[in-house]
Design an enzyme around this catalytic site. Structure first.
Site, PDB file in Angstrom:
ATOM      1  N   CYS A 143       0.917  -1.294  -0.009  1.00 36.54           N
ATOM      2  CA  CYS A 143      -0.072  -0.141   0.103  1.00 36.54           C
ATOM      3  C   CYS A 143       0.927   1.318  -0.185  1.00 36.54           C
ATOM      4  O   CYS A 143       1.900   1.264   0.641  1.00 36.54           O
ATOM      5  CB  CYS A 143      -1.230  -0.098   1.181  1.00 36.54           C
TER       6      CYS A 143
ATOM      7  N   LYS B 170      12.459 -15.207 -10.797  1.00 39.52           N
ATOM      8  CA  LYS B 170      12.207 -14.323 -11.819  1.00 39.52           C
ATOM      9  C   LYS B 170      11.042 -14.719 -12.696  1.00 39.52           C
ATOM     10  O   LYS B 170       9.984 -13.992 -13.222  1.00 39.52           O
ATOM     11  CB  LYS B 170      13.341 -13.693 -12.779  1.00 39.52           C
TER      12      LYS B 170
ATOM     13  N   GLU C 150       7.329 -15.027 -11.191  1.00 41.74           N
ATOM     14  CA  GLU C 150       6.794 -13.962 -10.676  1.00 41.74           C
ATOM     15  C   GLU C 150       6.248 -13.067 -11.612  1.00 41.74           C
ATOM     16  O   GLU C 150       5.110 -12.583 -11.557  1.00 41.74           O
ATOM     17  CB  GLU C 150       7.548 -13.292  -9.587  1.00 41.74           C
TER      18      GLU C 150
HETATM   19  C1  F6R Z   1      11.528 -10.714  -6.384  1.00 42.25           C
HETATM   20  C2  F6R Z   1      11.516  -9.527  -5.278  1.00 42.25           C
HETATM   21  C3  F6R Z   1      10.972  -9.969  -4.037  1.00 42.25           C
HETATM   22  C4  F6R Z   1      11.990  -9.317  -2.838  1.00 42.25           C
HETATM   23  C5  F6R Z   1      11.500  -9.490  -1.211  1.00 42.25           C
HETATM   24  C6  F6R Z   1      12.273  -8.740  -0.546  1.00 42.25           C
HETATM   25  O1  F6R Z   1      11.771 -10.201  -7.621  1.00 42.25           O
HETATM   26  O2  F6R Z   1      11.502  -8.487  -5.205  1.00 42.25           O
HETATM   27  O3  F6R Z   1      11.097 -11.487  -3.872  1.00 42.25           O
HETATM   28  O4  F6R Z   1      13.220  -9.732  -2.977  1.00 42.25           O
HETATM   29  O5  F6R Z   1      10.107  -9.132  -1.209  1.00 42.25           O
HETATM   30  O6  F6R Z   1      12.376  -7.282  -0.398  1.00 42.25           O
HETATM   31  P1  F6R Z   1      13.576  -6.397   0.126  1.00 42.25           P
HETATM   32  O7  F6R Z   1      14.537  -6.802  -0.725  1.00 42.25           O
HETATM   33  O8  F6R Z   1      12.933  -4.983  -0.430  1.00 42.25           O
HETATM   34  O9  F6R Z   1      13.399  -6.621   1.571  1.00 42.25           O
END
Ligand code: F6R
Length: 612
Positions: free
Chosen positions: A2, A489, A492
């Site tokens: 959000c 990748k 998702e």
């Molecule tokens: C996948 C992706 C997520 C983030 C995860 C952690 O492409 O972006 O799996 O890696 O939600 O997010 P951060 O790194 O922001 O803690």
């Protein structure tokens, strides 16, 4: 998840709020809404299921006049994504409107009590409970808005960043935060608020990051006031943003994801700049805490998703180079695992956004138990960057595509530098390794540029795989996490099921899946396990599977067995996941585009996971 935006000043707020919502759409795009107070003291609330552009269409014929407003883009937690559950939520008597990012855990108990007092609820959300509670307290106690908000927040258990407006005090926005981010922008004659700085940067570079348990009183034409949990005035620390508007635009690319894949040439330069010096590594966070790094008995890495994959590579790097035992934990598991942590442990938290709720909770647990906590973050001034004792920014600029690309390569590069810096301190890294690895780190931007030339071939290749339902990704050693990341990748953004596996584990189960309909991507650079991975490829081929192999230039053996080979430049084994990630990102991207998927905003996902 959000995103919230707010504006109070002399300009018409609607265009400012909408532009801000577009910038925050990466945080959720299930629904969007605005609440605007106009000069006649009318509170107009417009909400719509879907993306911000749906809200814009919905508002085309509506009265959006007004210079005070709040807005929201939603990633649904409580209640399905529909118009009614969209924010802003309004109080029963129609005076208050509120937007919220986070979750109110005790909302059921509060809701029951409010219903007993005659409140009527329209939505299934936890947020509506909060706005009804504030109105109830305000009317019952005959108190001011700020007093009612303060008391309501004392009754709430959970995480929140909120903004509230009230028809009775049309010159004020009240904002508050606990565990969800909130930034306030200080303009010359206007004040802005948002979940991150991107909606603010067009108007001012002066910002205040609200801390947990702080409440901001934003009044038109008056200086910002902030109070803390003890209702005492907080010190207002105005920071200057180092962010440019051009970083937030697509720059001619069809998608942010493709832009961010290509940007890696430049982002790795930024990540490395000033840190590799005369074949040694200079990381201020390590140097300033040299005693902690010298004496650490163990390092625990906590992260989620792609950052967790980077952490797995970090484990190998730190163990190989600095010879410190390393464990890697999903932050979401770690926080509930009653972990054994001692003051001799260092906890490294990796996070692109710096806002991931589970990673933040893991950090507080580690701090409670006396560990020294080091952050590897991208977003400057984010909650994780501020909660950690020290850290290293990856400096890859704003990552807007929901699938992480440039943050992953930045994280692995920082972890490689961190391993070398710790190795230098502990005397475990030989001059030869230091010279070879630092030289290769400096070469990374140029090597990525060369690897990006594979784009056209990968685009062609992707046509073969558009209608495949499953994929297997295999890798060994440093590139087992690459297999996990390649699979993540693909799934998702294309919604194709994909599994990453250590190549040698395949024969313990997944080999049963292999047939002519299951393509396997094998990450197979020339490393110590090259011969072994050739056997794994033969095992797939012998069972009728097709193989796309990522190999080093000139690898004739694999070229003769695999169906397709993608040749990447050779680097020391410990850096190979950085180069190998480029074709994996491009393959996922092109398959998803061919399938007609929205690669920048895949369904059900959000970029910043601020809820459990
Ligand atoms: C996948 C992706 C997520 C983030 C995860 C952690 O492409 O972006 O799996 O890696 O939600 O997010 P951060 O790194 O922001 O803690």
């Amino acid at each position: 998840m959000c995103g919230i935006v707010g504006y109070i000043g002399n300009a018409q707020c609607f265009p400012i709020l909408i532009k801000g919502l577009h910038r925050l759409e990466y945080r959720g795009y299930d629904s969007a809404g605005v609440a605007i107070l106009n000069d006649n003291n009318q509170l107009n609330i417009y909400k719509s299921r879907g993306k911000v552009e749906d809200l814009e269409h919905f508002c085309e014929s509506k009265d959006v006049e007004g210079t005070i407003g709040i807005a929201h883009t939603r990633w649904a937690t409580h209640g399905e994504p529909n118009d009614v559950n969209a924010h802003p939520h309004c109080s029963s008597h129609g005076d208050l409107a509120l937007v919220h990012n986070g979750t109110i855990e005790n909302y059921n108990v509060l809701k029951k009590a409010l219903i007993e007092h005659g409140c009527e609820f329209k939505s299934e959300t936890d947020t509506e409970v909060l706005v009804q509670l504030i109105e109830y307290i305000k009317e019952n106690n005959k108190c001011t808005l700020i007093e009612a908000v303060t008391e309501a927040l004392e009754q709430v258990v959970g995480a929140y960043a909120i903004a509230v407006i009230d028809r009775n005090t049309p010159d004020t926005i009240i904002a508050a935060r606990k565990s969800s981010p909130l930034v306030i922008g200080i303009g010359d004659d206007a004040t802005y608020l948002a979940s991150d700085a991107t909606p603010i940067i067009d108007y001012t570079d002066k910002v205040v990051y609200l801390n947990d348990d702080e409440i901001a009183i934003i009044k038109k034409g008056e200086p910002l006031q902030v109070i803390n949990a003890d209702k005492e005035p907080s010190n207002i620390d105005i920071k200057t943003l180092k962010l440019s508007v051009s970083q937030l635009e697509k720059g001619g690319y069809p998608h942010f994801m493709l832009k961010e894949i290509y940007e890696q040439v430049m982002t790795l330069e930024d990540c490395i700049r000033g840190r590799v010096y005369n074949n040694s590594i200079v990381l201020s966070g390590v140097n300033e805490n040299s005693e902690a790094f010298k004496s650490a008995h163990r390092i625990i890495i906590v992260a989620c998703g792609t950052s967790w994959h980077a952490g797995l590579i970090g484990k190998r790097l730190i163990q190989d180079i600095a010879r410190v035992p390393v464990e890697v934990e999903y932050a979401s598991e770690f926080r509930y695992s009653n972990p054994v942590i001692t003051p001799n442990d260092i906890v490294i938290a990796i996070s692109q956004s710096g806002e991931t709720a589970d990673t933040l909770a893991a950090i507080s647990l580690a701090k409670e138990k006396g560990a020294f906590v080091y952050g590897v973050c991208n977003v400057v001034g984010s909650s994780i960057a501020r909660a950690t004792d020290s850290g290293t920014y990856i400096h890859v600029g704003p990552e807007i595509g929901v699938a992480s690309t440039k943050a992953f390569t930045g994280q692995v590069t920082v972890l490689a530098m961190l391993a070398l810096a710790i190795g230098q301190l502990r005397g475990t890294v030989s001059t030869d390794t230091l010279v070879r690895t630092t030289s290769a780190i400096e070469m990374l931007p140029a090597l990525i540029k060369e690897t990006l030339k594979l784009d056209k071939d990968i685009e062609k290749l992707s046509r073969t795989y558009t209608y495949v339902h499953n994929f297997l990704y295999l890798g060994r050693g440093y590139n087992f996490p690459s297999a996990l990341e390649g699979a993540l990748k693909l799934k998702e953004i294309s919604y194709i099921h994909a599994e990453g596996y250590p190549a040698a584990e395949m024969k313990h189960g997944p080999i049963a899946l292999i047939d002519h309909e299951l393509p396997t991507v094998v990450i197979a650079p020339m490393d110590d396990l090259h011969d072994k991975i050739i056997s794994n490829i033969r095992q797939v081929k012998a069972r009728g599977g097709s193989v796309i192999a990522i190999v080093n230039k000139g690898d004739k053996t694999i070229k003769s067995i695999a169906d397709f080979t993608l040749e990447i430049p050779a680097v020391p084994e410990c850096l190979s996941p950085i180069i190998a990630s480029i074709p994996l990102q491009l393959l996922a991207y092109h398959i998803a585009v061919k399938k007609g998927c929205n690669v920048d905003m895949p369904r059900n996902l959000a970029k910043s996971v601020t809820v459990e």
